[in-house]
Design a protein around this motif. Structure first.
Motif, PDB file in Angstrom:
ATOM      1  N   GLU A   1       9.887 -21.874   5.860  1.00 22.46           N
ATOM      2  CA  GLU A   1      11.028 -22.778   5.792  1.00 22.46           C
ATOM      3  C   GLU A   1      11.484 -23.059   4.359  1.00 22.46           C
ATOM      4  N   SER A   2      10.578 -23.552   3.514  1.00 21.21           N
ATOM      5  CA  SER A   2      11.008 -23.923   2.160  1.00 21.21           C
ATOM      6  C   SER A   2      11.548 -22.713   1.402  1.00 21.21           C
TER       7      SER A   2
ATOM      8  N   GLY B   1      15.305 -19.369   1.864  1.00 25.19           N
ATOM      9  CA  GLY B   1      16.497 -18.943   1.138  1.00 25.19           C
ATOM     10  C   GLY B   1      16.168 -18.065  -0.061  1.00 25.19           C
TER      11      GLY B   1
ATOM     12  N   ALA C   1      13.698 -16.153  -6.827  1.00 25.04           N
ATOM     13  CA  ALA C   1      14.360 -17.305  -7.458  1.00 25.04           C
ATOM     14  C   ALA C   1      13.357 -18.401  -7.825  1.00 25.04           C
ATOM     15  N   ALA C   2      12.433 -18.690  -6.963  1.00 22.23           N
ATOM     16  CA  ALA C   2      11.514 -19.807  -7.202  1.00 22.23           C
ATOM     17  C   ALA C   2      10.541 -19.522  -8.338  1.00 22.23           C
TER      18      ALA C   2
ATOM     19  N   LEU D   1      20.091 -14.168   4.532  1.00 23.40           N
ATOM     20  CA  LEU D   1      20.316 -15.545   4.985  1.00 23.40           C
ATOM     21  C   LEU D   1      20.823 -15.558   6.422  1.00 23.40           C
TER      22      LEU D   1
ATOM     23  N   ARG E   1      18.001 -14.892   8.837  1.00 23.59           N
ATOM     24  CA  ARG E   1      17.033 -15.980   8.943  1.00 23.59           C
ATOM     25  C   ARG E   1      17.617 -17.199   9.654  1.00 23.59           C
TER      26      ARG E   1
ATOM     27  N   GLU F   1      14.877 -31.181  -0.946  1.00 29.77           N
ATOM     28  CA  GLU F   1      13.674 -30.562  -1.538  1.00 29.77           C
ATOM     29  C   GLU F   1      13.820 -30.369  -3.044  1.00 29.77           C
TER      30      GLU F   1
ATOM     31  N   ALA G   1      11.414 -25.926  -7.570  1.00 32.74           N
ATOM     32  CA  ALA G   1      11.160 -24.946  -6.512  1.00 32.74           C
ATOM     33  C   ALA G   1       9.911 -25.244  -5.717  1.00 32.74           C
ATOM     34  N   ILE G   2       9.081 -26.167  -6.174  1.00 31.30           N
ATOM     35  CA  ILE G   2       7.808 -26.370  -5.482  1.00 31.30           C
ATOM     36  C   ILE G   2       8.049 -27.034  -4.140  1.00 31.30           C
ATOM     37  N   PRO G   3       7.654 -26.369  -3.061  1.00 30.59           N
ATOM     38  CA  PRO G   3       7.786 -27.018  -1.762  1.00 30.59           C
ATOM     39  C   PRO G   3       6.899 -28.261  -1.739  1.00 30.59           C
TER      40      PRO G   3
ATOM     41  N   ARG H   1       9.075 -31.116   1.944  1.00 32.40           N
ATOM     42  CA  ARG H   1       8.833 -30.627   3.312  1.00 32.40           C
ATOM     43  C   ARG H   1       7.348 -30.707   3.671  1.00 32.40           C
TER      44      ARG H   1
ATOM     45  N   PRO I   1      14.926 -21.598  -9.796  1.00 27.22           N
ATOM     46  CA  PRO I   1      13.965 -22.315  -8.949  1.00 27.22           C
ATOM     47  C   PRO I   1      14.624 -23.442  -8.134  1.00 27.22           C
TER      48      PRO I   1
ATOM     49  N   SER J   1      16.502 -22.019  -5.310  1.00 29.12           N
ATOM     50  CA  SER J   1      15.611 -21.598  -4.220  1.00 29.12           C
ATOM     51  C   SER J   1      15.339 -22.760  -3.274  1.00 29.12           C
TER      52      SER J   1
ATOM     53  N   LEU K   1      18.496 -23.626  -1.280  1.00 20.31           N
ATOM     54  CA  LEU K   1      18.815 -22.669  -0.221  1.00 20.31           C
ATOM     55  C   LEU K   1      17.824 -22.742   0.934  1.00 20.31           C
ATOM     56  N   GLY K   2      16.564 -23.076   0.651  1.00 17.99           N
ATOM     57  CA  GLY K   2      15.614 -23.308   1.738  1.00 17.99           C
ATOM     58  C   GLY K   2      16.120 -24.427   2.640  1.00 17.99           C
TER      59      GLY K   2
ATOM     60  N   VAL L   1      19.169 -23.238   4.723  1.00 18.95           N
ATOM     61  CA  VAL L   1      18.745 -22.482   5.905  1.00 18.95           C
ATOM     62  C   VAL L   1      18.257 -23.441   6.993  1.00 18.95           C
TER      63      VAL L   1
ATOM     64  N   ARG M   1      19.966 -23.938  10.644  1.00 15.38           N
ATOM     65  CA  ARG M   1      19.210 -23.733  11.890  1.00 15.38           C
ATOM     66  C   ARG M   1      19.321 -24.964  12.784  1.00 15.38           C
TER      67      ARG M   1
END
Lengths: 429, 429
Positions: free
Chosen positions: A145-146, A149, A293-294, B31, B34, B130, B136-138, B141, B308, B311, B314-315, B318, B322
């Motif tokens: 999920e994260s 993209g 990207a990340a 994209l 997904r 996020e 960029a670090i998840p 979430r 980052p 990223s 975009l996560g 998405v 969804r």
């Protein structure tokens, strides 16, 4: 808030299952607030009903798991039995009877994930399995999920706590493999039969799952190259240290340079001490992800154990329950790239080769010629003499695994090479 | 797959926005696969329309952000303008006109997150962010979803890359604050006016967001205790090293021992070199999470930068797309615990205090008495004499911040104490 509770059936009540049941009871109010409806344990299928299970209402216990998943009023089936059967049949039956599934079953998902996903989709149900890889560490959800993209190019991790404990002991105390394994067994980190861990089967199953998710393709257990860590010696650690490295059992999933295929493998490897994975101690797990990207991300935490695994299971239970209240499902299988899995010979990495050779002039030239003939470029050579014998440690530049295998085969045929003491891949640079 | 595309409006096209637009174009097929439907850039609101923006269809560019979010055909508004207004008004307007929002705006979320959540819920839209914390670090979430079945007790992290770069330079080169800041500025890690970073405002906003999510309560920027890192000296690093520590600017969110309140704070602190956060170098971010069942987790990666952050954005895009295809929304605000935020005085931690004192008998006894009178127990004292003056370094056991403040105030009144050279909290033990 909805007052009619969502019903959870628990298949298996061992170390993980009993923790799931306990937390569902002690934290019922929190779970209800987070889900938007109460959630209740509606049944627990076990093999030995006579075993005392503290805190679980005895009337919920059953030995008939099939009848439990067929009840029709179950919202979520939590499968923490493990193994292929009866887990697979029970999960499929659960979907058929209108339940979603939360599973911690890495072996089953690695062997037959696609079939399970298809069954979930056919019946409009969720299949979640955060607990199957790296225990409590949020990893499946961030990847699915994260990073949905982004484009993931590499996943490299320590995904087996038992072997990391053993290797960490060998590194920090200078112990040999057997001694470290004995300590791991005594402390409960290794099972009586440690094969699944030390031979890399457990890590390979996780590598298959991670590769499939990361690259949006299907990767099965059989597609994963696997080498255990039982032959790692104290001498290997000494060599690693001379290079500023340590040794870890790594699961590595990579997209090929041309982007047209992927690889997945598990083997011991040297990594520089400066790499974040090098400092992962004891039975901890950590997974390093490189995305376009990340950039470079790392996820770290306890990779096993009852409570950590229960945490991952319950996070999924909350997600699945929320989906049900929304009358929706979460992301299903994503295998649209259909990227093929290349064999190990296509993997490109660096190598550390330790040779026992005759201590006489010309040996290095012979050895270097063999590397050159196979197109493997040498980075450094270190030569040490001892009583007519000598050892030669060669570290290569990046080369295909097949080329390295060919080189080693040819080296073994040289009269002056008495033996190949060890071959280890060098990663993380 | 649905063929009618989901429409994304981009507010802001700077470092992050232009990367979001670029990836949406170059990775459109991925994209779409997904999400389950194509996604298209339907408009880009900018302040300076004449600036060249490579790869973006000029007909999409507008200076009228309000008109863009009011169009009514937009599915997702991506807000990467930053600041409070007009971002807040635009986000609210977007919700009113049927769009969900993905934001990277930490300042706004920390100041007014509850209002935004309420607006999203009123209009049945999603609010995802996020990218607002740790690039960029998840992290959002995993905290909101993966750990939704667990109880988080502590979140401690390096959430500002600029200050980590400066502190890392000071640590590794022995440079002073100003010298390290100059290097950070020259390399583009620090802005011309570095106040928001070095005074801890940026980290405090992130702490507010993390604390609210972790403890399911409301924490606003004003609730966060904040101390910058401009007064950290080379001498502090030398003291830290003598204790086997380094210094980091930390954001720390904690549940009180009695569970009845929470605290959130940002300040420089000594942490042991063995702590995973100690080895976070350069401008990287990392966040350590302690949860009841999961144990200790760490999330590591680049905390800022165009790619980052894109990223992370975009996560979320998405995920929101969804959700829209599912006609559902993701988790909204979770503030049901209503735990109050306690003031800094209630925080319990350890302290490293460096005093300049007269070098004569009885001083240590006087100082020790002051600590005892305030109920602050001393762990170690180190005394160093130099020409009639001496320095006294005291490390305490755990004590309430208010008790320590009282101690320091009393120490300053002692004739024999010439000055309090530094006070620093000690964390991570």
């Amino acid at each position: 808030m909805r007052t009619r509770p969502l019903k959870v059936a628990l298949l298996g009540c061992g170390v993980v299952g009993s923790e799931v049941a306990r937390i569902m009871t002690t934290h019922a109010d929190d779970l209800a607030a987070r889900i938007g409806a109460p959630v209740e344990l509606a049944g627990v299928a076990v093999r030995r009903p006579d075993k005392v299970r503290g805190g679980i209402d005895p009337s919920l216990i059953t030995t008939d798991a099939t009848a439990l998943v067929k009840r029709g009023d179950i919202d979520v089936v939590v499968e923490v039995i493990g193994g292929i059967e009866p887990a697979r049949a029970l999960i499929t039956t659960a979907f058929e009877h209108g339940a979603s599934v939360v599973s911690a079953n890495k072996a089953l998902l690695a062997q037959d994930g696609a079939t399970l996903y298809a069954a979930a989709e056919r019946h409009g149900q969720d299949l979640y399995y955060e607990a199957a890889v790296a225990g409590a560490i949020p990893l499946i959800r961030p990847l699915r999920e994260s990073l949905a993209g982004d484009k993931i190019n590499r996943v490299m991790g320590i995904v087996n706590g038992t072997t990391n404990f053993i290797l960490d002991k060998m590194d920090s105390t200078g112990a040999g493999y057997q001694e470290a394994l004995d300590e791991a067994t005594a402390l409960g980190y290794a099972e009586a039969d440690p094969t699944a861990d030390v031979e890399g089967f457990d890590a390979a199953a996780k590598a298959a799952i991670l590769a499939g998710i990361a690259f949006h393709t299907r990767v099965r257990l059989d597609d994963v190259y696997r080498e255990g860590m039982t032959e790692v010696t104290a001498a290997d650690f000494a060599s690693a240290r001379q290079m500023g490295c340590t040794i870890k059992l790594l699961a590595i999933c990579e997209r090929a340079a041309d982007g047209e295929s992927v690889t997945a493998r598990v083997h011991p490897a040297m990594i520089p001490l400066s790499h974040p994975l090098a400092s992962v101690r004891e039975a901890y797990n950590a997974v390093f992800v490189e995305a376009e990207a990340a950039g470079r991300l790392m996820f770290y935490g306890p990779g096993a154990g009852g409570s950590p695994t229960a945490s991952a299971v319950l996070g999924d239970v909350v997600a699945v329950c929320r989906n049900r209240l929304n009358e929706a499902t979460g992301p299903g299988e994503s295998a649209y790239t259909q990227l093929p899995v290349s064999p190990m010979g296509d993997v490109v990495t660096r190598y550390h080769i330790s040779l026992d050779v005759a201590d006489k002039p010309g040996v290095l030239a012979q050895v270097a010629t063999v590397f050159a003939e196979h197109g493997v470029s040498i980075d450094t050579v270190r030569q040490q003499g001892k009583d007519g014998e000598a050892s030669l440690v060669v570290v290569t530049h990046r080369a295909a695994d097949a080329a390295l295998s060919g080189t080693v085969e040819a080296l073994r045929k040289l009269d002056t090479v008495r033996g190949v003491a060890s071959i280890m891949r060098v990663e993380g640079e």
